[in-house]
Design a protein around this motif. Sequence first.
Motif, short mmCIF file in Angstrom:
data_model
loop_
_atom_site.label_atom_id
_atom_site.label_comp_id
_atom_site.label_asym_id
_atom_site.label_seq_id
_atom_site.Cartn_x
_atom_site.Cartn_y
_atom_site.Cartn_z
N HIS A 146 0.80 -1.22 0.00
CA HIS A 146 0.00 0.00 0.00
C HIS A 146 0.83 1.27 0.00
CE1 HIS A 146 -2.81 -3.06 1.70
NE2 HIS A 146 -3.68 -2.42 0.93
N VAL A 147 2.10 1.18 -0.35
CA VAL A 147 2.97 2.36 -0.29
C VAL A 147 3.36 2.80 -1.69
CG1 VAL A 147 5.18 1.11 -0.25
CG2 VAL A 147 4.98 3.33 0.90
N SER A 148 3.60 4.10 -1.83
CA SER A 148 4.18 4.64 -3.05
C SER A 148 5.17 5.73 -2.67
CB SER A 148 3.10 5.20 -3.98
OG SER A 148 2.43 6.29 -3.37
N VAL A 149 5.99 6.13 -3.62
CA VAL A 149 7.00 7.16 -3.37
C VAL A 149 6.46 8.50 -3.82
CG1 VAL A 149 9.35 7.91 -3.91
CG2 VAL A 149 8.82 5.46 -3.73
N LYS A 150 6.62 9.51 -2.99
CA LYS A 150 6.18 10.85 -3.36
C LYS A 150 7.06 11.37 -4.49
CE LYS A 150 4.76 15.25 -1.36
NZ LYS A 150 4.65 16.06 -0.12
N ASN A 151 6.42 11.84 -5.52
CA ASN A 151 7.15 12.27 -6.72
C ASN A 151 7.69 13.68 -6.52
OD1 ASN A 151 8.12 12.79 -9.26
ND2 ASN A 151 6.32 12.03 -10.34
N GLU A 152 8.96 13.77 -6.11
CA GLU A 152 9.59 15.05 -5.89
C GLU A 152 11.11 14.89 -5.90
OE1 GLU A 152 8.48 16.39 -2.01
OE2 GLU A 152 9.76 14.95 -0.99
N ILE A 153 11.81 16.01 -5.90
CA ILE A 153 13.27 15.98 -5.82
C ILE A 153 13.67 15.47 -4.44
CG2 ILE A 153 15.37 17.36 -5.88
CD1 ILE A 153 14.07 17.17 -8.58
N VAL A 154 14.61 14.54 -4.39
CA VAL A 154 15.06 13.98 -3.11
C VAL A 154 16.42 14.57 -2.74
CG1 VAL A 154 13.82 11.82 -3.45
CG2 VAL A 154 16.17 12.02 -4.25
N PRO A 155 16.74 14.59 -1.45
CA PRO A 155 18.00 15.18 -1.03
C PRO A 155 19.23 14.30 -1.26
CG PRO A 155 16.79 14.40 0.87
CD PRO A 155 15.88 14.24 -0.31
N PHE A 156 19.00 13.00 -1.46
CA PHE A 156 20.17 12.13 -1.61
C PHE A 156 20.62 12.05 -3.06
CE2 PHE A 156 16.36 9.43 -1.37
CZ PHE A 156 16.43 8.74 -2.57
N LYS A 157 21.86 11.65 -3.26
CA LYS A 157 22.46 11.59 -4.58
C LYS A 157 22.68 10.16 -5.07
CE LYS A 157 24.99 15.90 -3.79
NZ LYS A 157 26.35 16.52 -3.71
N SER B 227 23.02 9.17 6.36
CA SER B 227 23.67 10.21 5.56
C SER B 227 22.64 10.90 4.70
CB SER B 227 24.76 9.58 4.67
OG SER B 227 25.30 10.55 3.79
N GLU B 228 22.68 12.22 4.66
CA GLU B 228 21.72 12.99 3.87
C GLU B 228 21.81 12.68 2.38
OE1 GLU B 228 19.29 14.93 4.53
OE2 GLU B 228 19.44 15.16 6.70
N ASP B 229 23.02 12.34 1.92
CA ASP B 229 23.20 12.17 0.48
C ASP B 229 23.10 10.73 0.01
OD1 ASP B 229 25.53 11.08 1.37
OD2 ASP B 229 26.87 12.42 0.27
N THR B 230 22.68 9.80 0.90
CA THR B 230 22.62 8.38 0.52
C THR B 230 21.35 7.73 1.07
OG1 THR B 230 25.04 8.23 0.59
CG2 THR B 230 23.82 6.17 0.59
N LEU B 231 20.72 6.92 0.24
CA LEU B 231 19.63 6.06 0.69
C LEU B 231 20.15 4.64 0.70
CD1 LEU B 231 16.58 5.64 1.41
CD2 LEU B 231 16.22 5.17 -1.04
N TYR B 232 20.18 4.03 1.88
CA TYR B 232 20.63 2.65 2.01
C TYR B 232 19.42 1.71 1.99
CZ TYR B 232 24.98 4.79 3.64
OH TYR B 232 26.13 5.54 3.73
N VAL B 233 19.56 0.60 1.29
CA VAL B 233 18.50 -0.39 1.21
C VAL B 233 19.10 -1.77 1.51
CG1 VAL B 233 16.66 -1.38 -0.20
CG2 VAL B 233 17.41 0.97 -0.62
N TYR B 234 18.50 -2.48 2.44
CA TYR B 234 18.98 -3.83 2.79
C TYR B 234 18.33 -4.85 1.86
CZ TYR B 234 19.21 -8.16 5.52
OH TYR B 234 19.40 -9.45 5.93
N SER B 235 19.16 -5.60 1.14
CA SER B 235 18.62 -6.53 0.14
C SER B 235 18.39 -7.95 0.66
CB SER B 235 19.56 -6.62 -1.07
OG SER B 235 20.64 -7.49 -0.82
N HIS B 236 19.04 -8.33 1.76
CA HIS B 236 18.96 -9.69 2.33
C HIS B 236 19.13 -10.76 1.27
CE1 HIS B 236 14.89 -10.31 0.71
NE2 HIS B 236 14.56 -9.13 1.19
N GLY B 237 19.93 -10.52 0.25
CA GLY B 237 20.09 -11.47 -0.86
C GLY B 237 19.34 -10.96 -2.06
#
Length: 411
Positions: free
Chosen positions: A261-272, A289-299
């Motif tokens: 039930h989630v979606s991403v808000k369509n806008e400029i993001v602060p991370f690079k 970190s403001e300039d990084t979005l980390y995502v855990y893949s678990h494989g």
Amino acid sequence: MYLLDKIIEKCEYHSKKDWKPGEIGNRKITIQQKDYDKCGKTEFINEAQDLAKRKLIQIKWEIRYSDISEIHYSLEQLPQLYQLAEQEAQENGEIFVPKCCLVQQYQDKIEAEQKQGWKNGWIRKYYDSLLQKLHNIGDREVPKELEKFELYRDCLRGIDALDEPIFKRVFSKMYLGDTKKFEKEVQAHIITSAKKYCEDVEEDMDDSTVLEQLLIKEYGQEMALKGSLKLLIHEADGTDREINTANFKYGLILNTQTLKHVSVKNEIVPFKRIVSIENKANFEAMNYSEDTLYVYSHGYYGPYERAFLQKLAEILDANQQIEYFHSGDLDYGGVKIFEYIQKRIFPKLHPLNMDIDTYEKYKDFAEPIEAQILKKLKKTKVSVLQELIDKLIEEGKGLEQEIFTIELDGL
């Protein structure tokens, strides 16, 4: 009847076409001492004489009424021989089905399934392969997997009907009538088939991950994020609730229902950049970190996670320049996971800490790669990882990513 069975076996499993309807021609069987030994000489000769009286075979005697050298028969007589075998089976409380009939029965069943409007193209490919096996069966036996055709059919129908993840035992009860039947009798075959025909499944995925790609779960999917991203949670009343993941400095977990039930808000993001991280310890060790979005893949990412990240990349690439990285184990599994993410989620993906310098830095912790896995690694070609792959092959060793937390460099 030993001789009857021997003739049928020779037609069905020692010839590519003698068993097929409409075949004609004369055939012979040379009789050896082992034939007498298997059923008894007197019994064998009596059976041969009985078949000869029925005009189903001709006997060539070496010593009349004592030793048989050859049995001659005609393919035109095969239907009568089949009829006799069926009668004998009935008398013994058994069932006999000629190979030609068995093949036709399964062809009809498979073709009926192919008329289904499959959502999952891989299921059609699976049935196409079965039809091809039957078409080219020749002197081979009918594939063993067809003995459980109805069971596999019900399972595949269930998989094709899924629109969202379902727990394995609930799926088994719903489509197979028993909570444990899927795991005991079907799971192994479905996993093998999915690895062959499903594009979302890789050969090296473990069983749970394969089932997850098919929306059959042993536990709920969870995606862990760390960074600044605005999400919209769609409520049951039609409204959207905004969540800013920047408020969760130590990370945020999205479970199956949230991902649905989630979606991403369509806008400029602060991370690079987005950094996908294979192992939990390394994800936890990354500081916000403001300039990084980390995502855990678990494989390997599951279907809901994959869909979420694909949509995220689509929005980001439309609004700004983003770099994509993945950091994983320096071994065969890590290479295959990187390749999977690059092919299916982030085409512009680059490796992070997956290079020769990183290997050299931690090589004292390297462990031998099993010979079978090393053989697979030698066949693996991923251009941006090729130098690392060649190094791993040369050393015959690999590294698990958790080792990096011993002395983790800040990103």
